[in-house]
Design a protein around this motif. Structure first.
Motif, short mmCIF file in Angstrom:
data_model
loop_
_atom_site.label_atom_id
_atom_site.label_comp_id
_atom_site.label_asym_id
_atom_site.label_seq_id
_atom_site.Cartn_x
_atom_site.Cartn_y
_atom_site.Cartn_z
N SER A 32 -6.44 19.47 -11.52
CA SER A 32 -7.47 19.97 -12.42
C SER A 32 -8.74 20.26 -11.62
O SER A 32 -8.92 19.72 -10.52
CB SER A 32 -7.76 18.93 -13.50
OG SER A 32 -8.29 17.78 -12.91
N ALA A 35 -12.25 16.12 -11.12
CA ALA A 35 -11.50 14.87 -11.07
C ALA A 35 -11.89 13.97 -12.23
O ALA A 35 -13.03 14.00 -12.69
CB ALA A 35 -11.78 14.17 -9.75
N LYS A 36 -10.92 13.17 -12.69
CA LYS A 36 -11.23 12.18 -13.74
C LYS A 36 -11.48 10.84 -13.09
O LYS A 36 -10.92 10.54 -12.05
CB LYS A 36 -10.06 12.07 -14.72
CG LYS A 36 -9.87 13.30 -15.56
CD LYS A 36 -8.69 13.08 -16.50
CE LYS A 36 -8.08 14.39 -16.93
NZ LYS A 36 -7.29 15.06 -15.89
N GLU A 37 -12.33 10.06 -13.74
CA GLU A 37 -12.58 8.70 -13.26
C GLU A 37 -11.30 7.88 -13.40
O GLU A 37 -10.48 8.15 -14.29
CB GLU A 37 -13.67 8.05 -14.11
CG GLU A 37 -15.04 8.63 -13.90
CD GLU A 37 -15.80 7.88 -12.83
OE1 GLU A 37 -15.86 6.65 -12.91
OE2 GLU A 37 -16.32 8.54 -11.90
N GLU A 39 -8.95 5.17 -14.77
CA GLU A 39 -8.95 4.63 -16.14
C GLU A 39 -9.20 3.12 -16.18
O GLU A 39 -8.77 2.40 -15.28
CB GLU A 39 -7.60 4.90 -16.80
CG GLU A 39 -7.56 6.23 -17.50
CD GLU A 39 -6.21 6.48 -18.15
OE1 GLU A 39 -5.74 5.58 -18.87
OE2 GLU A 39 -5.66 7.56 -17.92
N LYS B 37 -8.53 12.78 -3.72
CA LYS B 37 -8.81 11.34 -3.79
C LYS B 37 -9.59 10.91 -2.56
O LYS B 37 -10.56 10.15 -2.64
CB LYS B 37 -7.50 10.56 -3.88
CG LYS B 37 -6.82 10.70 -5.22
CD LYS B 37 -6.07 9.42 -5.60
CE LYS B 37 -5.62 9.45 -7.04
NZ LYS B 37 -4.49 10.36 -7.27
N GLY B 48 -16.94 14.66 -10.60
CA GLY B 48 -15.55 14.92 -10.26
C GLY B 48 -15.36 16.18 -9.41
O GLY B 48 -14.29 16.79 -9.42
N ASN B 51 -12.31 17.41 -6.76
CA ASN B 51 -11.15 18.27 -6.98
C ASN B 51 -11.46 19.72 -6.63
O ASN B 51 -10.65 20.41 -5.99
CB ASN B 51 -10.68 18.18 -8.44
CG ASN B 51 -9.78 16.99 -8.68
OD1 ASN B 51 -9.88 16.00 -7.96
ND2 ASN B 51 -8.92 17.09 -9.66
#
Lengths: 154, 149
Positions: A32, A35-37, A39, B37, B48, B51
């Motif tokens: 995506s 980025a997502k944190e 969880e 990452k 974010g 990415n």
């Protein structure tokens, strides 16, 4: 127009953008755009798969259950002080061997570093996850939150 | 220094930078998720954006590397290389100063990657110096686009 270095640079950036976005959208392992944190765990007894984040309260509960804590900070920080009974991450292969000798890869492991502004604990958790460990919890508050409230250290 | 020697030095720098950039891009292009990452572990980007960077940066590296090797848009590639090296040096330094103990993500994005250290910064400084050598060249040998004649 392309004799001007800045124009060349702009063109190269544009080509990278276009190629990057197009390949990412057609490949099966594309990611995506943002980025997502990581969880946050809802129930620490029901964790499996990708590493999850845990709060101070959850970390203390796991600590009281005797779950293994791994300190992902550099050796010198570990030597200065760490959560009671926590392991130094040290060499990755050694760490895996040590974990395997004591428990299965489905048993819980908590990883922490200094606070939520350090990435070492997440990196270690994902490295372990890629090796087949699947009950990994990242205590993001880390050393600073733990010592701030006066929980056991050594 | 005679101009032949100077040209050889510039060509040498172009070759090394070209190969380095292409080599650095391949593992990242192959593993975008791991690379994203890895950028995230530096804890230096908001929203974010790691990415977004992981989607675009490896391709820039590949394209810059090809430009250096083939002799196309060498000025633009050199400018980008200088900017990248400065950004990399700043990113690595801030992580080290904050005591973030992570692998570099410079060439390999797997767990076997090298740890951040002064040698990582020194290496980027050498690449930065090489980029300046190319930027300050007097002659354009083995460059094909754009034409300056």
């Amino acid at each position: 127009m392309f004799r001007v270095p800045l124009n060349q640079m702009a063109a190269l950036i544009l080509v990278s953008l276009v190629v990057g976005i197009i390949t990412n959208s057609i490949r099966s392992d594309g990611i995506s755009f943002f980025a997502k944190e990581i969880e946050v765990a809802e129930d620490i007894n029901d964790v499996s798969g990708e590493p999850v984040a845990i709060t101070l309260t959850q970390a203390k509960e796991l600590f009281d259950q005797g779950v293994i804590f791994i300190d992902a900070r550099d050796d010198e920080y570990f030597a200065d002080g760490h959560i009671k009974n926590a392991w130094n991450s040290g060499f990755f292969m050694e760490l895996m061997f040590r974990l395997d000798s004591l428990q299965s890869r489905n048993d819980p492991v908590v990883v922490y570093c200094s606070d939520d502004e350090c990435g070492s604990s997440e990196e270690l958790a994902y490295d372990l996850f890629n090796e087949g460990f699947n009950k990994l919890m990242v205590f993001q508050g880390g050393w600073i939150e733990w010592t701030g409230i006066g929980y056991p250290i050594e | 220094m005679n101009s032949n020697l100077k040209n050889m030095i510039v060509l040498g720098c172009r070759l090394i930078l070209g190969i380095m950039f292409i080599y650095a891009s391949l593992d990242k292009i192959a593993h975008p998720e791991e690379f994203a990452k890895q950028i995230g572990y530096y804890k230096a980007l908001p929203f974010g954006l790691e990415n977004t960077v992981a989607i675009i940066l490896p391709w820039s590296e590949l394209i810059i590397g090809l430009c250096f090797l083939v002799g196309i848009f060498v000025d633009g590639a050199t400018l980008l290389s200088i900017i990248m090296m400065i950004v990399f040096i700043l990113m690595i330094s801030q992580a080290m100063l904050r005591g973030i103990d992570i692998t570099c993500g410079c060439f390999k994005v797997s767990a076997e990657g090298e740890k951040l250290g002064l040698n990582t910064i020194l290496r980027d400084i050498i690449f930065l110096a090489m980029s300046f050598v190319v930027l300050n060249r007097q002659e354009r040998k083995f460059e094909f686009l754009p034409k300056y004649d």
